[in-house]
Design a protein around this motif. Structure first.
Motif, PDB file in Angstrom:
ATOM      1  N   LEU A 278      -6.648  13.267  -0.672  1.00 35.00           N
ATOM      2  CA  LEU A 278      -6.929  11.857  -0.930  1.00 35.00           C
ATOM      3  C   LEU A 278      -6.539  10.998   0.272  1.00 35.00           C
ATOM      4  CD1 LEU A 278      -5.494  11.674  -4.564  1.00 35.00           C
ATOM      5  CD2 LEU A 278      -7.889  11.934  -3.886  1.00 35.00           C
ATOM      6  N   SER A 279      -7.136   9.801   0.352  1.00 31.30           N
ATOM      7  CA  SER A 279      -6.869   8.877   1.451  1.00 31.30           C
ATOM      8  C   SER A 279      -6.811   7.457   0.919  1.00 31.30           C
ATOM      9  CB  SER A 279      -7.966   8.992   2.521  1.00 31.30           C
ATOM     10  OG  SER A 279      -7.869   7.915   3.446  1.00 31.30           O
ATOM     11  N   GLU A 280      -5.869   6.679   1.416  1.00 33.46           N
ATOM     12  CA  GLU A 280      -5.767   5.272   1.029  1.00 33.46           C
ATOM     13  C   GLU A 280      -7.056   4.514   1.342  1.00 33.46           C
ATOM     14  OE1 GLU A 280      -3.931   3.143  -0.449  1.00 33.46           O
ATOM     15  OE2 GLU A 280      -2.073   4.189  -0.843  1.00 33.46           O
ATOM     16  N   ASP A 281      -7.668   4.832   2.455  1.00 35.14           N
ATOM     17  CA  ASP A 281      -8.867   4.106   2.881  1.00 35.14           C
ATOM     18  C   ASP A 281     -10.025   4.294   1.908  1.00 35.14           C
ATOM     19  OD1 ASP A 281      -7.521   3.205   5.107  1.00 35.14           O
ATOM     20  OD2 ASP A 281      -8.234   4.823   6.407  1.00 35.14           O
ATOM     21  N   LEU A 282      -9.997   5.373   1.136  1.00 34.35           N
ATOM     22  CA  LEU A 282     -11.099   5.669   0.211  1.00 34.35           C
ATOM     23  C   LEU A 282     -10.707   5.428  -1.244  1.00 34.35           C
ATOM     24  CD1 LEU A 282     -12.405   8.987   1.853  1.00 34.35           C
ATOM     25  CD2 LEU A 282     -13.288   6.657   2.159  1.00 34.35           C
ATOM     26  N   TYR A 283      -9.622   4.683  -1.461  1.00 30.55           N
ATOM     27  CA  TYR A 283      -9.069   4.491  -2.799  1.00 30.55           C
ATOM     28  C   TYR A 283     -10.132   4.017  -3.788  1.00 30.55           C
ATOM     29  CZ  TYR A 283      -6.104   2.539  -6.516  1.00 30.55           C
ATOM     30  OH  TYR A 283      -5.534   2.241  -7.732  1.00 30.55           O
ATOM     31  N   GLN A 284     -10.940   3.029  -3.406  1.00 35.51           N
ATOM     32  CA  GLN A 284     -11.914   2.449  -4.323  1.00 35.51           C
ATOM     33  C   GLN A 284     -13.018   3.431  -4.717  1.00 35.51           C
ATOM     34  OE1 GLN A 284     -11.473  -0.346  -5.771  1.00 35.51           O
ATOM     35  NE2 GLN A 284      -9.741  -1.089  -4.569  1.00 35.51           N
ATOM     36  N   THR A 285     -13.186   4.511  -3.977  1.00 34.57           N
ATOM     37  CA  THR A 285     -14.258   5.465  -4.279  1.00 34.57           C
ATOM     38  C   THR A 285     -13.824   6.563  -5.233  1.00 34.57           C
ATOM     39  OG1 THR A 285     -13.744   6.981  -2.441  1.00 34.57           O
ATOM     40  CG2 THR A 285     -15.142   5.057  -1.954  1.00 34.57           C
ATOM     41  N   TYR A 286     -12.525   6.632  -5.547  1.00 36.80           N
ATOM     42  CA  TYR A 286     -12.017   7.739  -6.352  1.00 36.80           C
ATOM     43  C   TYR A 286     -12.160   7.464  -7.845  1.00 36.80           C
ATOM     44  CZ  TYR A 286      -9.920   9.406  -1.996  1.00 36.80           C
ATOM     45  OH  TYR A 286      -9.715   9.839  -0.722  1.00 36.80           O
ATOM     46  N   SER A 287     -12.015   8.514  -8.616  1.00 35.85           N
ATOM     47  CA  SER A 287     -12.068   8.406 -10.070  1.00 35.85           C
ATOM     48  C   SER A 287     -10.839   7.667 -10.589  1.00 35.85           C
ATOM     49  CB  SER A 287     -12.135   9.792 -10.706  1.00 35.85           C
ATOM     50  OG  SER A 287     -10.900  10.483 -10.511  1.00 35.85           O
ATOM     51  N   THR A 288     -10.919   7.224 -11.841  1.00 32.58           N
ATOM     52  CA  THR A 288      -9.791   6.522 -12.456  1.00 32.58           C
ATOM     53  C   THR A 288      -8.549   7.397 -12.465  1.00 32.58           C
ATOM     54  OG1 THR A 288     -11.285   5.238 -13.843  1.00 32.58           O
ATOM     55  CG2 THR A 288      -8.987   5.387 -14.554  1.00 32.58           C
ATOM     56  N   GLU A 289      -8.704   8.669 -12.754  1.00 31.76           N
ATOM     57  CA  GLU A 289      -7.561   9.584 -12.798  1.00 31.76           C
ATOM     58  C   GLU A 289      -6.946   9.752 -11.414  1.00 31.76           C
ATOM     59  OE1 GLU A 289      -4.559  11.959 -14.011  1.00 31.76           O
ATOM     60  OE2 GLU A 289      -5.908  10.721 -15.216  1.00 31.76           O
ATOM     61  N   GLN A 290      -7.790   9.877 -10.386  1.00 29.90           N
ATOM     62  CA  GLN A 290      -7.267   9.998  -9.017  1.00 29.90           C
ATOM     63  C   GLN A 290      -6.534   8.722  -8.603  1.00 29.90           C
ATOM     64  OE1 GLN A 290     -11.118  11.013  -7.311  1.00 29.90           O
ATOM     65  NE2 GLN A 290     -10.312  13.007  -6.631  1.00 29.90           N
ATOM     66  N   GLN A 291      -7.095   7.573  -8.923  1.00 25.57           N
ATOM     67  CA  GLN A 291      -6.422   6.316  -8.600  1.00 25.57           C
ATOM     68  C   GLN A 291      -5.099   6.211  -9.345  1.00 25.57           C
ATOM     69  OE1 GLN A 291      -9.201   3.176  -9.476  1.00 25.57           O
ATOM     70  NE2 GLN A 291     -10.401   3.518  -7.621  1.00 25.57           N
ATOM     71  N   ARG A 292      -5.084   6.637 -10.610  1.00 26.45           N
ATOM     72  CA  ARG A 292      -3.842   6.596 -11.388  1.00 26.45           C
ATOM     73  C   ARG A 292      -2.768   7.459 -10.729  1.00 26.45           C
ATOM     74  NH1 ARG A 292      -0.649   9.251 -14.113  1.00 26.45           N
ATOM     75  NH2 ARG A 292      -1.851  11.148 -13.752  1.00 26.45           N
ATOM     76  N   GLN A 293      -3.144   8.658 -10.245  1.00 26.08           N
ATOM     77  CA  GLN A 293      -2.189   9.531  -9.587  1.00 26.08           C
ATOM     78  C   GLN A 293      -1.675   8.911  -8.281  1.00 26.08           C
ATOM     79  OE1 GLN A 293      -0.811  12.938 -10.480  1.00 26.08           O
ATOM     80  NE2 GLN A 293       0.478  11.701  -9.142  1.00 26.08           N
ATOM     81  N   MET A 294      -2.569   8.299  -7.507  1.00 22.48           N
ATOM     82  CA  MET A 294      -2.149   7.644  -6.270  1.00 22.48           C
ATOM     83  C   MET A 294      -1.201   6.495  -6.569  1.00 22.48           C
ATOM     84  SD  MET A 294      -5.789   7.619  -4.188  1.00 22.48           S
ATOM     85  CE  MET A 294      -5.107   6.816  -2.731  1.00 22.48           C
ATOM     86  N   ASP A 295      -1.526   5.718  -7.597  1.00 24.73           N
ATOM     87  CA  ASP A 295      -0.658   4.599  -7.977  1.00 24.73           C
ATOM     88  C   ASP A 295       0.725   5.100  -8.367  1.00 24.73           C
ATOM     89  OD1 ASP A 295      -2.757   2.892  -7.524  1.00 24.73           O
ATOM     90  OD2 ASP A 295      -3.321   2.699  -9.643  1.00 24.73           O
ATOM     91  N   GLN A 296       0.780   6.223  -9.057  1.00 23.29           N
ATOM     92  CA  GLN A 296       2.072   6.758  -9.484  1.00 23.29           C
ATOM     93  C   GLN A 296       2.903   7.201  -8.288  1.00 23.29           C
ATOM     94  OE1 GLN A 296       3.430   6.822 -12.694  1.00 23.29           O
ATOM     95  NE2 GLN A 296       5.200   7.192 -11.383  1.00 23.29           N
ATOM     96  N   TRP A 297       2.268   7.885  -7.341  1.00 27.76           N
ATOM     97  CA  TRP A 297       3.000   8.299  -6.140  1.00 27.76           C
ATOM     98  C   TRP A 297       3.527   7.087  -5.371  1.00 27.76           C
ATOM     99  CZ3 TRP A 297      -1.496  12.087  -4.846  1.00 27.76           C
ATOM    100  CH2 TRP A 297      -1.288  13.299  -5.515  1.00 27.76           C
ATOM    101  N   TYR A 298       2.689   6.080  -5.292  1.00 29.81           N
ATOM    102  CA  TYR A 298       3.117   4.865  -4.579  1.00 29.81           C
ATOM    103  C   TYR A 298       4.272   4.186  -5.314  1.00 29.81           C
ATOM    104  CZ  TYR A 298       2.776   0.594  -1.846  1.00 29.81           C
ATOM    105  OH  TYR A 298       3.052  -0.456  -1.019  1.00 29.81           O
ATOM    106  N   ALA A 299       4.169   4.125  -6.650  1.00 34.22           N
ATOM    107  CA  ALA A 299       5.244   3.521  -7.446  1.00 34.22           C
ATOM    108  C   ALA A 299       6.539   4.311  -7.291  1.00 34.22           C
ATOM    109  CB  ALA A 299       4.833   3.446  -8.913  1.00 34.22           C
ATOM    110  N   ASP A 300       6.436   5.623  -7.253  1.00 38.63           N
ATOM    111  CA  ASP A 300       7.637   6.450  -7.062  1.00 38.63           C
ATOM    112  C   ASP A 300       8.308   6.127  -5.733  1.00 38.63           C
ATOM    113  OD1 ASP A 300       7.127   7.675  -9.468  1.00 38.63           O
ATOM    114  OD2 ASP A 300       6.180   9.465  -8.583  1.00 38.63           O
TER     115      ASP A 300
END
Length: 472
Positions: A278-300
């Motif tokens: 995954l890449s931050e630059d492509l965040y808007q192109t990912y699925s809801t589940e992928q975005q949720r996982q990225m958000d969780q890592w960032y929150a951690d």
């Protein structure tokens, strides 16, 4: 020119980093609800703000300032009321009145600060506010000293739905003048941990955040300024009391910054992204589940950052602000001044969710308040009313066709300074909120950021969903 600077600030279309956005949301949650907002008049029209993550908290200073500096402050004064040992600095309103964001000649409108603790005033106020515990007759209302710093209240002006209170701060120790951020030549000071309580409010209301002070340093020990309080949807009562519970004087640091996110936390976050492809630059192109996982890592990552630097979560973080601690408590007796205050109410047709628009014009400001239709307000489980209608941004032009902009620090996007415009008549344009934020507002500056002078009416009319000219 003030207008060019204001326009460029408003038109700036910078995206807010999500880490900063979260801090803004967290800050807002810690602030008390405005005590003067009716449950049935929930007429704010919010819009979604697009965000992008950023790994440098030091760049969040400006956004944190916006999150913390929530209320613009005003001015007032007719005669100096000075405490012993405090240097005579003269009349605050006379000195800085015209330079205030909502400025002008206050000399004909202000009253000397009146102590609500005097016997006659206490009797009068008790008959007005039997239900309120906001008034404490024991509070000293003109001059209070705490830990070597004195605050003296001078004059007040209450007109329409705004109240201005002038004050002088004098400290035995040097004030951090050189450390303070200047915005448009003014020091960024606020009373955002402090509350104003009105006698006409229900006892269940905790009070309204006082917010920014508009003023200037006279020297390394003395500051003079004005605070501005609003009664959002209607005029203040003819007579009332206001208690000011000032807890801290807070200044935005000129070079304030949060510590950088430690490299080990950034590396762990990036490794999670890399391992998942995954890449931050492509965040808007990912699925809801992928975005949720990225958000969780960032929150951690940010949670661990907050654990290592707990003061970054402080509403008055020492990384960003200096602070002088009180308390200073005042209780003032206020009489509304009806001189030169004008009211207009417009019936709105063909604009979904809006029933009427009310305007209040005082000698110093012009405010606009939309009233929602009954079908756009929905009862929530706790019994309050939530606005579910259409979202609009209201643009005003003055009699010359000049686009009016709110002053610096004005938290209300529909409140304007009379001094900067020809308000013998104004034209109101209701814009689609999201389109205004994303497109319309950004079309009026040159590439170098300078303001384009012209008659904006034809342009605004091409986008407006509803328009009306009001004569005063």
């Amino acid at each position: 020119m003030w207008k060019e600077d204001a326009f460029n600030r408003i038109l700036a279309d910078d995206k807010i980093p999500s880490a900063v956005d979260q801090k803004i949301m967290d800050t807002l949650k810690t602030l008390p609800e405005p005590s003067n907002t009716s449950e049935t008049d929930n007429e704010s029209f919010p819009a979604t703000i697009s965000t992008k993550r950023i790994l440098n908290p030091a760049r969040s200073v400006a956004a944190a300032c916006l999150a913390f500096g929530l209320t613009f402050s005003g001015i007032c004064i007719t005669h100096p009321v000075m405490a012993s040992g405090i240097p005579m600095v003269g009349n605050v309103f006379a000195d800085i009145g015209k330079s205030l964001g909502f400025g002008g000649d206050f000399s004909s409108y202000t009253d000397p600060a009146a102590d609500a603790a005097s016997p006659d005033q206490v009797i009068a106020s008790s008959s007005l506010s039997q239900k309120s515990d906001a008034i404490d007759p024991s509070v000293d209302t003109l001059s209070v000293t705490a830990d070597g710093t004195n605050i003296t209240i001078q004059d007040t002006y209450c007109g329409g739905n705004t109240l201005y209170i002038s004050l002088i701060i004098h400290s035995q120790k040097d004030l951090p003048v050189s450390q303070t951020l200047m915005q448009d030549g003014k020091p960024d000071l606020n009373l955002n941990t402090s509350l104003a309580k009105f006698s006409f409010d229900s006892p269940s209301n905790g009070g309204s955040t006082i917010g920014n002070i508009d003023g200037k340093f006279l020297d390394s020990h003395t500051y003079e300024g004005v605070i501005r309080l609003t009664n959002t949807y209607t005029d203040f009562p003819k007579h009332f009391n206001v208690t000011l519970n000032i807890n801290d004087i807070i200044g935005m640091k000129k070079d304030g910054a949060f510590p950088d996110i430690p490299e080990d936390l950034q590396q762990a976050y990036r490794k999670n992204l890399s391992d998942a492809g995954l890449s931050e630059d492509l965040y808007q192109t990912y699925s809801t589940e992928q975005q949720r996982q990225m958000d969780q890592w960032y929150a951690d990552m940010m949670n661990e950052y907050s654990r290592r630097y707990p003061e970054t979560d402080d509403i008055a973080s020492p990384y960003l602000y200096w602070k002088i601690t009180g308390p200073w408590n005042f209780c003032l007796d206020i009489t509304r001044n009806n001189s030169d205050v004008l009211h207009k109410t417009i019936s709105v047709k063909n604009l979904p969710s809006v029933d009427t628009i009310s305007l209040i014009k005082t000698p110093f400001e012009l405010s606009l308040t939309p009233k929602a239709t009954a079908d756009s307000l929905v009862a929530t489980p706790d019994g309050s009313m939530e606005y579910k209608g259409e979202s609009y941004f209201y643009v005003l032009t003055d009699a010359t066709g000049d686009w009016m902009m709110p002053p610096l620090f004005a938290t209300e996007s529909t409140t304007f300074a009379v001094k900067d415009w020809d308000t013998s008549s104004v034209t109101i344009y209701a814009m689609p909120y999201i389109r205004y934020m994303d497109q319309i507002k950004g079309a009026h500056v040159r590439e170098d950021g300078t303001y384009i002078h012209k008659d904006w009416r034809p342009y605004l009319e091409s986008y407006a969903l509803w328009t009306e000219t009001v004569n005063f």
